[in-house]
Motif scaffolding. Structure first.
Motif, short mmCIF file in Angstrom:
data_model
loop_
_atom_site.label_atom_id
_atom_site.label_comp_id
_atom_site.label_asym_id
_atom_site.label_seq_id
_atom_site.Cartn_x
_atom_site.Cartn_y
_atom_site.Cartn_z
N ILE A 1 3.53 6.24 -4.69
CA ILE A 1 2.10 5.95 -4.53
C ILE A 1 1.85 5.84 -3.03
O ILE A 1 2.36 4.93 -2.38
CB ILE A 1 1.70 4.65 -5.23
N ALA A 2 1.10 6.78 -2.48
CA ALA A 2 0.77 6.79 -1.06
C ALA A 2 -0.63 6.24 -0.87
O ALA A 2 -1.61 6.87 -1.26
CB ALA A 2 0.89 8.21 -0.50
N ASN A 3 -0.71 5.04 -0.29
CA ASN A 3 -1.98 4.34 -0.16
C ASN A 3 -2.58 4.56 1.22
O ASN A 3 -1.92 4.35 2.24
CB ASN A 3 -1.78 2.84 -0.40
N HIS A 4 -3.83 4.98 1.25
CA HIS A 4 -4.55 5.24 2.49
C HIS A 4 -5.24 3.95 2.92
O HIS A 4 -6.40 3.72 2.64
CB HIS A 4 -5.57 6.37 2.25
N GLY A 5 -4.50 3.07 3.59
CA GLY A 5 -5.01 1.77 4.01
C GLY A 5 -3.86 0.82 4.20
O GLY A 5 -2.78 1.00 3.61
N VAL A 6 -4.07 -0.20 5.02
CA VAL A 6 -3.00 -1.17 5.24
C VAL A 6 -2.92 -2.16 4.09
O VAL A 6 -1.84 -2.61 3.71
CB VAL A 6 -3.17 -1.87 6.61
N TYR B 1 -3.07 -3.24 0.15
CA TYR B 1 -2.69 -2.53 -1.08
C TYR B 1 -2.79 -3.43 -2.30
O TYR B 1 -2.08 -3.25 -3.29
CB TYR B 1 -1.27 -1.96 -0.96
N ASP B 2 -3.72 -4.40 -2.26
CA ASP B 2 -3.95 -5.24 -3.43
C ASP B 2 -4.64 -4.47 -4.54
O ASP B 2 -4.81 -4.99 -5.65
CB ASP B 2 -4.76 -6.49 -3.06
N ASN B 3 -5.03 -3.23 -4.27
CA ASN B 3 -5.57 -2.35 -5.31
C ASN B 3 -4.49 -1.80 -6.24
O ASN B 3 -4.78 -1.22 -7.28
CB ASN B 3 -6.29 -1.16 -4.66
N ILE B 4 -3.22 -1.96 -5.84
CA ILE B 4 -2.09 -1.42 -6.60
C ILE B 4 -1.36 -2.55 -7.31
O ILE B 4 -1.11 -3.61 -6.72
CB ILE B 4 -1.12 -0.69 -5.65
N VAL C 1 -2.11 9.61 -4.66
CA VAL C 1 -2.75 9.30 -3.38
C VAL C 1 -4.01 8.52 -3.69
O VAL C 1 -4.82 8.93 -4.52
CB VAL C 1 -3.08 10.57 -2.57
N CYS C 2 -4.17 7.37 -3.02
CA CYS C 2 -5.32 6.51 -3.27
C CYS C 2 -5.75 5.86 -1.96
O CYS C 2 -5.01 5.88 -0.97
CB CYS C 2 -5.00 5.44 -4.31
N SER C 3 -6.94 5.27 -1.96
CA SER C 3 -7.36 4.44 -0.84
C SER C 3 -7.16 2.98 -1.25
O SER C 3 -6.83 2.69 -2.40
CB SER C 3 -8.83 4.70 -0.51
N ASN C 4 -7.39 2.08 -0.31
CA ASN C 4 -7.15 0.68 -0.65
C ASN C 4 -8.26 0.05 -1.48
O ASN C 4 -8.26 -1.17 -1.69
CB ASN C 4 -6.91 -0.16 0.62
N VAL C 5 -9.18 0.87 -1.99
CA VAL C 5 -10.17 0.38 -2.96
C VAL C 5 -10.11 1.16 -4.26
O VAL C 5 -10.92 0.93 -5.16
CB VAL C 5 -11.60 0.42 -2.38
#
Length: 321
Positions: free
Chosen positions: A70-75, A77-80, A49-53
């Motif tokens: 990977i569940a991203n908290h944000g629309v 997802y260039d952090n991934i 679980v991550c945020s988009n930063v």
């Protein structure tokens, strides 16, 4: 029965952090000693679980042999490192739709604040300068021409609000959209040249890096306003600073920056710029909805291998889009 082990990648909100801990055996990725931590715990982790930063790079992915989601908290997802994840067959989700209204509202607020000089006028009153005379006249959003660079979900939500203000809306995407009433510009430069204000709503990543460059800013012109609620990487920040300092651009409203949370001193020194600390989706209602969707995606994958909102690359690969 043991619970699945989920890795929390900072920074994430305290509410999401605690919610993951209540449901799963949760671990926090440390800032220091990561190699030792991953050598000890990496084999247990099945989800992130991550945020988009919060960066989820190829090295982190490679260190988690059982990672499946990977569940991203944000629309965004260039952090991934999405290619690294998809190569391993790892599912990736984001949180579209639920933040459209809040981010569109932020974009409109920034545009109004810059055009009507709201922040400068507030300082004018607080500093007692009203006693010395009236505040100068300002620009106006109503009836103006606004270009939207990236007419996706958020861009369309913004366009609806701009129409309510009597604005003429135009847009640029990689491709013309068949189902919208707005004028299409073939390039960012063409879009900027035909509007009074330009709002940037495109995703981040290598494909949009410095999309708004010096040529776009010059096309927008000395009376133009740039609003960026997308990613700092989309705008050439050095070119933006130079255009503002030299009077080649009239003003800017920014929620995102190239090296957050560090903001260039040149920007903070300018009265023609309104600065926000990356709070586009930062409302209680929106963050609660994003949190629920993040947790729902994680729970859905753990239950049956599906996602509520897979990222477009995953949906396309699986034949769902």
């Amino acid at each position: 029965m043991s619970r699945p082990t989920i890795l929390r990648v900072p920074p994430i909100s305290p509410q999401l952090h605690d919610a993951v801990g209540e449901r799963y055996d949760a671990l926090d990725l440390p800032d220091e000693g990561r190699d030792r931590f991953l050598a000890e715990h990496g084999a247990d982790v099945v989800g992130i679980v991550c945020s988009n930063v919060g960066s989820v790079d190829a090295d982190l992915i490679a260190s988690l042999p059982r990672l499946g989601v990977i569940a991203n908290h944000g629309v965004g997802y260039d952090n991934i490192d999405v290619p690294a994840a998809l190569e391993r067959g790892i599912a990736v989700s984001n949180t579209p739709d639920v933040l459209d209204d809040a981010v569109a509202e932020t974009a409109l607020a920034l545009l109004l604040a810059v055009r009507r000089q709201v922040v400068a006028a507030d300082r004018f009153v607080r500093e007692g300068r009203w006693l010395e005379g009236g505040f100068p006249l300002t620009g106006q959003v109503a009836g103006s021409r606004v270009g939207i660079l990236g007419l996706g979900r958020i861009g369309r939500a913004l366009a609806t609000r701009l129409e309510a203000c009597g604005c003429t809306v135009s847009y640029h995407n990689r491709h013309r959209l068949p189902d919208v009433p707005y004028s299409y510009a073939a390039s960012p430069v063409e879009l900027a040249a035909g509007v009074d204000s330009l709002v940037v709503v495109v995703p981040g990543g290598a494909g949009t890096a410095a999309l708004v460059d010096g040529a776009v800013l010059d096309a927008l012109g000395p009376d133009g306003v740039l609003v960026n609620i997308a990613r700092g990487s989309v705008v050439d920040e050095a070119a933006l600073v130079a255009a503002l300092q030299e009077g080649r651009l009239g003003g800017a409203g920014l929620d995102v920056y190239a090296d957050e949370p560090r903001v260039p001193a040149e920007l903070t020194a300018l009265d023609t710029v309104v600065l926000l600390p990356h709070v586009g989706s930062g409302t209680h209602v929106t963050r609660a909805a994003m949190r629920r969707l993040t947790l729902d995606n994680l729970a859905s994958w753990l239950a049956d291998g599906t996602l509520r909102t897979p990222i477009p690359e995953l949906a396309t690969r699986d034949g769902d889009a």
